[in-house]
Design an enzyme around this catalytic site. Structure first.
Site, PDB file in Angstrom:
ATOM      1  CB  CYS A 112       2.404   2.071  -0.803  1.00  0.00           C
ATOM      2  SG  CYS A 112       3.643   1.457   0.355  1.00  0.00           S
ATOM      3  CG  LEU A 120      -1.718   7.036  -0.937  1.00  0.00           C
ATOM      4  CD1 LEU A 120      -2.485   7.566  -2.135  1.00  0.00           C
ATOM      5  CD2 LEU A 120      -2.688   6.490   0.113  1.00  0.00           C
ATOM      6  CB  ILE A 151       1.709   9.881   2.808  1.00  0.00           C
ATOM      7  CG1 ILE A 151       0.596   8.964   2.280  1.00  0.00           C
ATOM      8  CG2 ILE A 151       1.259  10.613   4.076  1.00  0.00           C
ATOM      9  CD1 ILE A 151      -0.707   9.652   1.973  1.00  0.00           C
ATOM     10  CG  ASN A 211       1.798  -0.784   3.437  1.00  0.00           C
ATOM     11  OD1 ASN A 211       1.404   0.372   3.299  1.00  0.00           O
ATOM     12  ND2 ASN A 211       0.985  -1.773   3.771  1.00  0.00           N
ATOM     13  N   GLY A 212       3.491   1.865   4.957  1.00  0.00           N
ATOM     14  CA  GLY A 212       3.143   2.458   6.239  1.00  0.00           C
ATOM     15  C   GLY A 212       3.794   3.809   6.453  1.00  0.00           C
ATOM     16  CD  GLU A 213       3.073   7.430   5.953  1.00  0.00           C
ATOM     17  OE1 GLU A 213       4.239   7.852   6.022  1.00  0.00           O
ATOM     18  OE2 GLU A 213       2.353   7.521   4.939  1.00  0.00           O
ATOM     19  CB  SER A 267      -9.850   5.419  12.186  1.00  0.00           C
ATOM     20  OG  SER A 267     -10.921   4.661  12.673  1.00  0.00           O
TER      21      SER A 267
END
Length: 637
Positions: free
Chosen positions: A2, A53, A55, A76-78, A366
């Site tokens: 996000c 976003l 997830i 923001n993140g995981e 990635s």
């Protein structure tokens, strides 16, 4: 995951509309949900906002801002190991209302304070307002996968995942920092903690920022430093023991990054790094891993190699061959998504492969950082060779010879040769570690006097004392090459590129090689496990792991990378961009460029006589950025 944004307003005059505008500017980062709330105390008004976003925990239970007791959070993140931390917290008496990692962060902070970050495996920026302590704290992940900008003035503190969120606030000041522009023209990116604007900064990786809301005092604390691990003694392991341990760590890092409640895929180039990630994941999965590759009409085309690898591993592979016109059309969007000047043209194919992946998945892995961890760049081999040459100079002569560096520039007429000779001399030092660091530093920089000619104001020379003091502690001189790139090029160029490119299409990018445990382990491996002196091929230990999955003969081919011929396009198909943004009139917009000299360099560029030709692309990107965010913003104001 996000985008986050917010403010502290010590005048208490901010509007909810300002916060909503900040959040709206980040819609591309999080189109699934949004939240914006303000909190007032005796000292200030605080605004927290998020564009989400979804997830992990797709329900409303993951909505932010999120609250627990006296704490409020936007994130923001995981945090990939959130379930394990959650189990630990439940054993300590905590109760949870969702399956969100955001809620785990709040409870972990309540239990352990900022020290909770040492338990987290992941990529993150989280902001926590603590009503009891009357503080606001921001923490950024160790490698800098997730971004965080902030602006400070006497009465306001603004923060956001992208610079555009700050620019959406009426109290933000757009005043370009000339010294930062000089550094941008050196590298094509702007390194943390700086940003293109004055009083606007990036929180550096592995740092906490805490604001005392009663005194307005800001404290910044480093909680993780990669140089610590390069300074430790090398591990006493055999090569096979090290390879097996590394392999297990890579399996763990890859598997953690599959934690999601949405489809996940992998960017596959066919090189060793992306093949390592894909091989490990496919080897652990009963289902076909989704892989994605972009091919091009021009430039380096890795699609055939990627397809061959995908077929061998048995992945669900998608490839798309992009026309030159499709690639060129991305250029006009770069200033919006990279909302400060950014000169890495591989942003174009990264956006294109992100668009391809987004059609089938919401998360894409990635394989960035393999070169930085395992001595993979050609520049490392070159500087290792140069370091061996410096070693042959008697120590007693080195101080005097180093003083001759400026003379080399006046004695030698050829621009490239003069720069190499002066850099070689300036790097001479009685400390081998400092010599290595200086060699690498000067090899990446253009002459200071050249950059000064491009600008109306002469930039200050860089002070290398801090860098020298850090590298003196390293256990092996060549480690300074990898450390420098990990701390600088990786986070400021590559991770910026991947974050903005993936987020431009609401795709979450994840980086297994940036699991901090891999750095902590690989930094303590003997260099001989990665690179043999005199060799022009690195990553030995990683390559041997990949060969357990894919035959050596399939993999051993020249390194290519993600590149397209933008400079050639600029002389031909895209010449209209020169006419619009690099004309004498356009170059005068900012008042920061030395227009006569820049025009002379543009002429040399078009005649193919310019030595530092990528600078023209950097200037073009600055000009397009300036037009988007300064010129047009003033017209619309």
């Amino acid at each position: 995951m996000c985008g986050i944004a917010g403010f502290i307003d010590f005048t208490k005059t901010a509007s909810t509309e300002s916060l909503q505008a900040m959040v709206a500017s980040l819609h591309h980062r999080g189109p699934d949900d949004s939240g914006a709330e303000t909190f007032e105390n005796e000292h200030c008004l605080i605004g927290f906002g998020q564009a989400r976003l979804s997830i992990i925990d797709l329900s409303h239970g993951g909505h932010q801002p999120m609250h627990y007791k006296h704490l409020s959070c936007v994130f923001n993140g995981e945090v990939y190991n959130y379930q394990e931390i959650k189990d630990e917290l439940i054993a300590l008496g905590h109760e949870f209302n969702s399956n969100s990692d955001t809620e785990v962060i709040l409870h972990a902070y309540d239990e352990w304070g900022l020290d909770a970050v040492h338990r987290f495996i992941g990529m993150f920026v989280f902001t926590i307002y603590n009503r009891e302590k009357n503080t606001l704290s921001i923490s950024r992940d160790r490698a800098g996968v997730k971004p965080l900008y902030y602006f400070r003035s006497e009465d306001h503190f603004l923060f956001g995942s992208e610079l555009k969120a700050l620019m959406a606030h009426p109290n933000f000041k757009k005043e370009i920092a000339p010294e930062v522009l000089a550094e941008y023209l050196q590298y094509g990116y702007i390194a943390a903690p700086n940003s293109i604007f004055k009083e606007t900064f990036k929180l550096e990786p592995g740092h906490h920022l805490t604001i005392d809301l009663s005194s307005k005092k800001i404290e910044i604390e480093k909680y993780w430093d990669p140089s610590t691990f390069y300074s430790q003694p090398k591990l006493k392991l055999s090569y096979d023991e090290a390879k097996n341990q590394l392999h297990e760590l890579m399996k763990s890092a890859c598997q953690y990054r599959m934690v999601a409640d949405v489809p996940v895929g992998v960017f596959l180039s066919g090189g060793y790094d992306s093949t390592a990630v894909t091989s490990i994941l496919q080897g652990q999965s009963q289902e076909k891993i989704k892989t994605f590759t972009i091919g091009f009409e021009e430039g380096n085309n890795e699609a055939p190699f990627a397809k061959e690898t995908a077929e061998y591993l048995g992945t669900d592979h998608t490839e798309y061959f992009c026309s030159t016109k499709e690639a060129q059309e991305i250029i006009k969007d770069l200033p919006f998504f990279y909302d400060e000047p950014f000169g890495d043209s591989s942003a174009i194919p990264t956006i294109l492969v992100s668009k391809l992946a987004k059609q089938k998945v919401t998360v894409a892995l990635s394989a960035d950082a393999g070169d930085e961890l395992f001595f993979g760049y050609n520049s490392y081999f070159q500087q290792a060779s140069n370091l061996n040459k410096l070693k042959k100079v008697p120590k007693a002569f080195k101080p005097a010879m180093a003083l001759m560096a400026p003379l080399a520039k006046s004695w030698i007429k050829n621009e490239a040769t003069a720069h190499k000779a002066s850099s070689f001399l300036a790097s001479l030092n009685t400390s081998e570690n400092v010599e290595a660091a200086k060699l690498f530093y000067y090899a990446k920089r253009k002459p200071e006097e050249y950059i000064a000619k491009l600008l109306t104001n002469k930039p200050e020379s860089k002070d290398l004392k801090a860098k020298a003091s850090q590298v003196k502690k390293l256990s092996q001189a060549e480690d300074s090459f990898m450390l420098a790139d990990y701390q600088d090029y990786l986070q400021n160029d590559i991770l910026t590129k991947v974050d903005r490119a993936t987020m431009s299409v609401s795709l979450e990018g994840r980086e297994p090689f940036l699991d901090h445990r891999l750095l902590e382990f690989s930094a303590r491996l003997p260099l001989s496990f990665k690179y043999q002196d005199g060799s022009k091929i690195g990553k030995d230990i990683l390559r041997d792991i990949v060969h357990e999955y894919v035959p050596r003969e399939m993999m051993e081919r020249p390194k290519t990378g993600f590149s397209i011929p933008v400079l050639e396009w600029l002389r031909k198909d895209l010449f209209f961009l020169q006419e619009k943004y690099l004309s004498e009139e356009a170059l005068q917009w900012s008042g920061l460029l030395n227009v006569p000299f820049v025009l002379s360099e543009i002429r040399r560029f078009n005649e193919r006589k310019m030595h530092y030709s990528p600078v023209i692309w950097y200037i073009l990107m600055f000009q397009m950025w300036y037009d988007q965010w300064i010129n047009k913003a003033e017209v619309n104001a």
